[in-house]
Write an enzyme that holds these catalytic residues in place. Sequence first.
Site, PDB file in Angstrom:
ATOM      1  N   TYR A   1      -4.834  12.871  -7.126  1.00 47.79           N
ATOM      2  CA  TYR A   1      -5.283  12.896  -5.738  1.00 47.79           C
ATOM      3  C   TYR A   1      -6.230  14.066  -5.461  1.00 47.79           C
ATOM      4  O   TYR A   1      -7.144  13.955  -4.647  1.00 47.79           O
ATOM      5  CB  TYR A   1      -4.088  12.970  -4.785  1.00 47.79           C
ATOM      6  CG  TYR A   1      -3.337  11.658  -4.651  1.00 47.79           C
ATOM      7  CD1 TYR A   1      -4.019  10.453  -4.517  1.00 47.79           C
ATOM      8  CD2 TYR A   1      -1.952  11.619  -4.643  1.00 47.79           C
ATOM      9  CE1 TYR A   1      -3.341   9.252  -4.389  1.00 47.79           C
ATOM     10  CE2 TYR A   1      -1.259  10.428  -4.508  1.00 47.79           C
ATOM     11  CZ  TYR A   1      -1.963   9.248  -4.386  1.00 47.79           C
ATOM     12  OH  TYR A   1      -1.291   8.056  -4.257  1.00 47.79           O
TER      13      TYR A   1
ATOM     14  N   ASN B   1       0.825  -1.199   0.000  1.00 47.28           N
ATOM     15  CA  ASN B   1       0.000   0.000   0.000  1.00 47.28           C
ATOM     16  C   ASN B   1       0.869   1.264   0.000  1.00 47.28           C
ATOM     17  O   ASN B   1       2.085   1.200   0.226  1.00 47.28           O
ATOM     18  CB  ASN B   1      -0.919  -0.013   1.232  1.00 47.28           C
ATOM     19  CG  ASN B   1      -2.173   0.823   1.050  1.00 47.28           C
ATOM     20  OD1 ASN B   1      -2.284   1.649   0.151  1.00 47.28           O
ATOM     21  ND2 ASN B   1      -3.152   0.605   1.911  1.00 47.28           N
TER      22      ASN B   1
ATOM     23  N   GLU C   1       9.646   3.064  -9.141  1.00 46.38           N
ATOM     24  CA  GLU C   1       8.478   3.528  -9.885  1.00 46.38           C
ATOM     25  C   GLU C   1       8.878   4.719 -10.755  1.00 46.38           C
ATOM     26  O   GLU C   1       9.647   5.585 -10.308  1.00 46.38           O
ATOM     27  CB  GLU C   1       7.361   3.958  -8.928  1.00 46.38           C
ATOM     28  CG  GLU C   1       6.633   2.816  -8.281  1.00 46.38           C
ATOM     29  CD  GLU C   1       5.357   3.263  -7.582  1.00 46.38           C
ATOM     30  OE1 GLU C   1       4.269   2.957  -8.087  1.00 46.38           O
ATOM     31  OE2 GLU C   1       5.460   3.917  -6.529  1.00 46.38           O
TER      32      GLU C   1
ATOM     33  N   ARG D   1       6.706  -1.970  -7.221  1.00 46.79           N
ATOM     34  CA  ARG D   1       5.363  -2.130  -7.780  1.00 46.79           C
ATOM     35  C   ARG D   1       5.412  -2.613  -9.233  1.00 46.79           C
ATOM     36  O   ARG D   1       6.456  -2.741  -9.851  1.00 46.79           O
ATOM     37  CB  ARG D   1       4.539  -0.849  -7.682  1.00 46.79           C
ATOM     38  CG  ARG D   1       4.045  -0.522  -6.282  1.00 46.79           C
ATOM     39  CD  ARG D   1       2.701   0.188  -6.347  1.00 46.79           C
ATOM     40  NE  ARG D   1       2.209   0.537  -5.035  1.00 46.79           N
ATOM     41  CZ  ARG D   1       2.196   1.775  -4.547  1.00 46.79           C
ATOM     42  NH1 ARG D   1       2.639   2.763  -5.286  1.00 46.79           N
ATOM     43  NH2 ARG D   1       1.726   2.011  -3.348  1.00 46.79           N
TER      44      ARG D   1
ATOM     45  N   SER E   1      10.022   2.105  -0.544  1.00 41.41           N
ATOM     46  CA  SER E   1      11.267   2.817  -0.862  1.00 41.41           C
ATOM     47  C   SER E   1      12.352   2.482   0.151  1.00 41.41           C
ATOM     48  O   SER E   1      13.511   2.245  -0.212  1.00 41.41           O
ATOM     49  CB  SER E   1      11.024   4.327  -0.894  1.00 41.41           C
ATOM     50  OG  SER E   1      10.090   4.658  -1.892  1.00 41.41           O
TER      51      SER E   1
ATOM     52  N   PHE F   1      11.140  -1.205  10.350  1.00 41.22           N
ATOM     53  CA  PHE F   1      12.230  -2.096   9.916  1.00 41.22           C
ATOM     54  C   PHE F   1      13.403  -1.298   9.355  1.00 41.22           C
ATOM     55  O   PHE F   1      14.388  -1.879   8.897  1.00 41.22           O
ATOM     56  CB  PHE F   1      11.724  -3.104   8.875  1.00 41.22           C
ATOM     57  CG  PHE F   1      11.133  -2.490   7.638  1.00 41.22           C
ATOM     58  CD1 PHE F   1      11.926  -2.093   6.586  1.00 41.22           C
ATOM     59  CD2 PHE F   1       9.757  -2.313   7.522  1.00 41.22           C
ATOM     60  CE1 PHE F   1      11.390  -1.526   5.430  1.00 41.22           C
ATOM     61  CE2 PHE F   1       9.206  -1.764   6.375  1.00 41.22           C
ATOM     62  CZ  PHE F   1      10.022  -1.368   5.338  1.00 41.22           C
TER      63      PHE F   1
ATOM     64  N   ARG G   1       2.639   6.864   8.391  1.00 46.84           N
ATOM     65  CA  ARG G   1       3.896   7.062   7.655  1.00 46.84           C
ATOM     66  C   ARG G   1       3.752   8.131   6.576  1.00 46.84           C
ATOM     67  O   ARG G   1       4.679   8.903   6.333  1.00 46.84           O
ATOM     68  CB  ARG G   1       4.343   5.734   7.050  1.00 46.84           C
ATOM     69  CG  ARG G   1       4.845   4.749   8.097  1.00 46.84           C
ATOM     70  CD  ARG G   1       5.191   3.393   7.503  1.00 46.84           C
ATOM     71  NE  ARG G   1       5.646   2.471   8.542  1.00 46.84           N
ATOM     72  CZ  ARG G   1       5.826   1.171   8.352  1.00 46.84           C
ATOM     73  NH1 ARG G   1       5.585   0.627   7.160  1.00 46.84           N
ATOM     74  NH2 ARG G   1       6.237   0.401   9.349  1.00 46.84           N
TER      75      ARG G   1
ATOM     76  N   ALA H   1       3.625   1.848   2.837  1.00 47.17           N
ATOM     77  CA  ALA H   1       4.007   0.556   3.432  1.00 47.17           C
ATOM     78  C   ALA H   1       5.501   0.468   3.735  1.00 47.17           C
ATOM     79  O   ALA H   1       5.925  -0.341   4.559  1.00 47.17           O
ATOM     80  CB  ALA H   1       3.594  -0.591   2.514  1.00 47.17           C
ATOM     81  N   GLY H   2       6.300   1.283   3.051  1.00 46.26           N
ATOM     82  CA  GLY H   2       7.747   1.262   3.277  1.00 46.26           C
ATOM     83  C   GLY H   2       8.542   0.682   2.127  1.00 46.26           C
ATOM     84  O   GLY H   2       9.664   0.216   2.307  1.00 46.26           O
TER      85      GLY H   2
ATOM     86  N   GLN I   1      -4.382   6.292 -14.309  1.00 44.84           N
ATOM     87  CA  GLN I   1      -4.223   4.837 -14.221  1.00 44.84           C
ATOM     88  C   GLN I   1      -3.737   4.247 -15.539  1.00 44.84           C
ATOM     89  O   GLN I   1      -2.932   3.317 -15.549  1.00 44.84           O
ATOM     90  CB  GLN I   1      -5.533   4.177 -13.790  1.00 44.84           C
ATOM     91  CG  GLN I   1      -6.023   4.583 -12.404  1.00 44.84           C
ATOM     92  CD  GLN I   1      -5.006   4.296 -11.308  1.00 44.84           C
ATOM     93  OE1 GLN I   1      -4.119   3.457 -11.452  1.00 44.84           O
ATOM     94  NE2 GLN I   1      -5.129   5.007 -10.214  1.00 44.84           N
TER      95      GLN I   1
END
Length: 204
Positions: free
Chosen positions: A52, A11, A34, A91, A17, A201, A149, A14-15, A63
């Site tokens: 957005y 998502n 990306e 991704r 990068s 992490f 985040r 999510a981390g 998209q």
Amino acid sequence: MHSKIIIVEGNIGAGKSTFLRILQERLDLEIILEPTEKWGVGEKNNLLELFYKDTPRWAYTFQSYAFISRIQSLIEHQRNSTQNMIQVLERSVYCDRYCFAKNCYESGLMTKLEWEIYIEWFSWLAENYSPRPSGFIYLRTTPETCHRRISQRNRCEESGIQFSYLESLHNKHEEWLIHKKELAEHLKGIPVLTLECDNDFEKD
């Protein structure tokens, strides 16, 4: 030369990068990020930011261009690649199809006609120009973690992201990578490594 392609999914927030940076520091891999520069991120005409801010207007445009630019980026990297046989992608076109674009259609941000056109273009380009991945790594996080985040990193184009949007995307990732819902036949045998990433992490 045929590279092994591993795709990191997750998502927004999510981390991915951070995870890819850690991989690049420790392992001999070719990282393919990306293609945000193609979307105008950081520039005046920022397609991601427009998406957005006014999603109904820009959903189909963004998209469609997202999955096309991903395929272009992968082809360019493979054309100029060294002898590194492992490529790790941030991704994929499949995330565009099963999460972002599908969510736009099901939430009424894409019309039925736009969705049908999207699927037709996606199927043709993905089948003919996107190499079959060897595996997926799913950075699994709760929408709450992603929302926190995103707030912490404070990227201008992400300022309009709603929590409900993150919840919808989380559900789409779960349907696709965990439950294999409505999965294309050629993706069914591809393994998925799921990593629980709610805990920090980066420093641990």
